[in-house]
Design an enzyme around this catalytic site. Sequence first.
Site, PDB file in Angstrom:
ATOM      1  N   SER A 320      61.870   6.615  61.826  1.00 56.10           N
ATOM      2  CA  SER A 320      62.021   6.392  60.394  1.00 56.10           C
ATOM      3  C   SER A 320      63.450   6.685  59.977  1.00 56.10           C
ATOM      4  O   SER A 320      64.181   7.407  60.667  1.00 56.10           O
ATOM      5  CB  SER A 320      61.077   7.311  59.607  1.00 56.10           C
ATOM      6  OG  SER A 320      61.591   8.631  59.553  1.00 56.10           O
ATOM      7  N   ASP A 321      63.876   6.137  58.851  1.00 56.91           N
ATOM      8  CA  ASP A 321      65.122   6.587  58.267  1.00 56.91           C
ATOM      9  C   ASP A 321      64.905   7.990  57.722  1.00 56.91           C
ATOM     10  O   ASP A 321      63.784   8.500  57.658  1.00 56.91           O
ATOM     11  CB  ASP A 321      65.573   5.626  57.160  1.00 56.91           C
ATOM     12  CG  ASP A 321      67.084   5.639  56.974  1.00 56.91           C
ATOM     13  OD1 ASP A 321      67.725   6.652  57.323  1.00 56.91           O
ATOM     14  OD2 ASP A 321      67.636   4.646  56.461  1.00 56.91           O
ATOM     15  N   TRP A 322      65.984   8.635  57.311  1.00 57.23           N
ATOM     16  CA  TRP A 322      65.967  10.048  56.917  1.00 57.23           C
ATOM     17  C   TRP A 322      64.899  10.325  55.848  1.00 57.23           C
ATOM     18  O   TRP A 322      64.984   9.859  54.725  1.00 57.23           O
ATOM     19  CB  TRP A 322      67.345  10.424  56.382  1.00 57.23           C
ATOM     20  CG  TRP A 322      67.491  11.870  55.993  1.00 57.23           C
ATOM     21  CD1 TRP A 322      66.938  12.486  54.908  1.00 57.23           C
ATOM     22  CD2 TRP A 322      68.247  12.863  56.680  1.00 57.23           C
ATOM     23  NE1 TRP A 322      67.303  13.803  54.875  1.00 57.23           N
ATOM     24  CE2 TRP A 322      68.109  14.075  55.949  1.00 57.23           C
ATOM     25  CE3 TRP A 322      69.029  12.860  57.833  1.00 57.23           C
ATOM     26  CZ2 TRP A 322      68.737  15.253  56.335  1.00 57.23           C
ATOM     27  CZ3 TRP A 322      69.652  14.044  58.217  1.00 57.23           C
ATOM     28  CH2 TRP A 322      69.500  15.221  57.469  1.00 57.23           C
TER      29      TRP A 322
END
Length: 817
Positions: A320-322
């Site tokens: 996932s992104d942050w």
Amino acid sequence: MHFGLWTAQTADGWKSYHFRAMTTHCFRKLYGSLSIGLFAVSCILTSFAQKTPTPNQQLASPELNARVEALLKKMTLEEKVGQLAQFSAGYATGPGASNLRYDELVAKGQLGSMLNVVGAEATNHYQHIAMEKARLHIPILFGQDVIHGHRTTFPIPLAVAASFDPEAAELVARYGAKEARADGIPWVFSPMVDIARDPRWGRIIESNGEDPYLGSVMARAWVKGYQQDDLKKPDSVAVSVKHFAAYGAAIAGRDYNAVEMGEPTLRQVYLKPYQAAVEAGAATLMSSFNSINGVPASANPLILTQILRKEWGFDGFVVSDWGAVSELKNHSIGDGPTVARKALEAGVDMDMEGNLFGTVIADQVRSGKIPESFVDEAVRRILRVKFALGLFEHPYVEQGPAYDETPERRAAARKVAEETFVLLKNEPVEGVGALLPLTKKAAKVALIGPMADSQKDMLGAWAGMGDPKFAVTLKTALSERLGDKLLYAPGCGLLTGEDETLLKRLSFIGGAGAGGNSPAPDDAKTIAEAVLTAQGADIAIVALGEPIDWFEGEAGSRVHLGFTGNQEKLLEAVVGTGKPVILVVLAGRPLEIKWAANHVPAILEAWSPGVEAGHAIANVLFGDVNPSGKLPASFPRAVGQEPLYYAQLPTGRPASGDLSHMPYNSIEKFQSRYVDEENSALFPFGWGLSYTRFSYSKPTVSRAEVPLREVIASASSADVRVGADVTNTGSVAGTEVVQLYIRNTAASVEQPVRELKGFARVTLGPGETKHVEFPLGFDELSFYNVESKETVEPTTYDIWVGGSSLATSEASLQIVE
């Protein structure tokens, strides 16, 4: 079967790039020697209309997967879930998990990956714990944002795309990989392949621009440069292609915002570069923040499972992104445990800095809400990449000497930068002629502007570990050339006091300010000083742009796309002196520069050029290098045109004529147009001038008609060759980017008025002519219908070959029953 062509030659030749899905047969024919060490390679690649998925072959290895299965059987549920967790020990781009004891988690085998841990000492610290204290000795996978170089900063990716040269992207990736791996980082969050058609979105700087064909070609090159087709090489890194999917289409150009589009557009435009990256062997992908038609991308089974894995055959893992998994709660699709389950089951394998997978997945497995098979599959995907990178055999990195710049690195950074600059305008000035290239006739040159001597702004956003102290500014480079013939005045600050007040409120580091971009104490005074400096010179070079702090990259969305601060006033004042002016624009996105385009005779778009900025710009200004860059994204006349791109869909009332006269008649009024501005871009996609001139012959088509069955079957005989002669009609050598565009005129679903389907960099001496050919087959002629199926139909294609998306030289091709 059909043909894919890759022909290449260096400075005295031409390059043409045409990529297709990789398959097992590749026939190579070596042409005659063109110069020492130079050759062209023609490579025939076979594929089918119904493409066979082509996953990374290393990840599909039976031996590798046997090792994965053997290890998986030994793992407890907590150890499995630990592999799905990633935490940052450094720089943050959002809320992070706090009060975590990383050493303890690693020792328990409950932390599979870390980001922002850089250097041999730091990475080896955690790796020793994992390999010596954790029960199963599974190495940590360290990741880092390596966007346009790691320690040696190259031009931003949008600039690299302006070169229309995949070899340039591959070179940047190679240096980034080599330097990252030396710092203990085997995994990079790059390339970003989002289609970006709205420069209000700050992350356009990381993209390859607005076009899916260019974006796909460059995506393949970035992946190849990083991974080298072999993850086990000690200087290769695994990529994380981002942001999956369609993040660049965020509504209103506002970061983290929603996306709304039909599935045919999603597949035909926005997914194409990701697919190209997967076909090139990408080891991992990163899921994006945005929702797509109401379904968050990080919990979207259509894109993460159906398309990515079932249709494309992707064998790697998705991170996932942050904080994107935790942020699913803000999308109102459930509480923490619910969104974690939805993300995992949709196809997210690793939770970056969200601390949900590590805290709520195991309990849901035990309660039966999540089948353990979902956890097992995610762990398999992660372990595959760790094994493929050779981390089990070589977990540590040797402590090397402190990083230092080298002539080799500087030469590479300078060469790439020189290819990226786009000459937007170079009109003659009365009594002087064309201002560029500069000649020795100018006894004194005034260099003016706040971007002329700002080292950090040369690097651009996401410069990673790049150190501004290594950056060469334009002032430094011109001083080396001109000595006391150079006059200098900064002119004004990059921001006003009002800007500073606003940006301090946005600081996520405790209100520490906007990165030090303080305005000049008195812009009115310094602008007056700049005017006096210009008056004392024969010619003025004005270097303007946007500061990298807060204005470029992530969270850098803007509603005003002009020069920041009082730079526009500075430019108007210098032009008002009557001295010939050259404008150098240094920015990470297309800016609104209409006033400059109307009043400044010469404009060079230099983007954010990297560590060798000054030398590269000087070489182009003085004609040591002939500019060859082309715009990968359209420049607007006004921000109200955004999103603006050349491949618009047609309308029943297309605009005709212009708005240069009043009053308008009724035919002009009731059309798809603005009443206060032209529809067209100020400078369109593919635009870029040279110090020489190029002419084109009318394109030829090898077959005027092709049976539909041949195209659908992808038989080799269905391929069509489009050819054209390009001639250098000027007096100096130059490189032209020859571009092929098509239009499907009778499809069952509206198709764009033009689409790029091929390009070639052609280097020509004065008076020289070369013949350039492009193939047209299923890949180029197909589109997605209302059922979201890729197809070709009986129709007629208009075909153009020229130097930009405004090409006028035309031919046609007919697909018949």
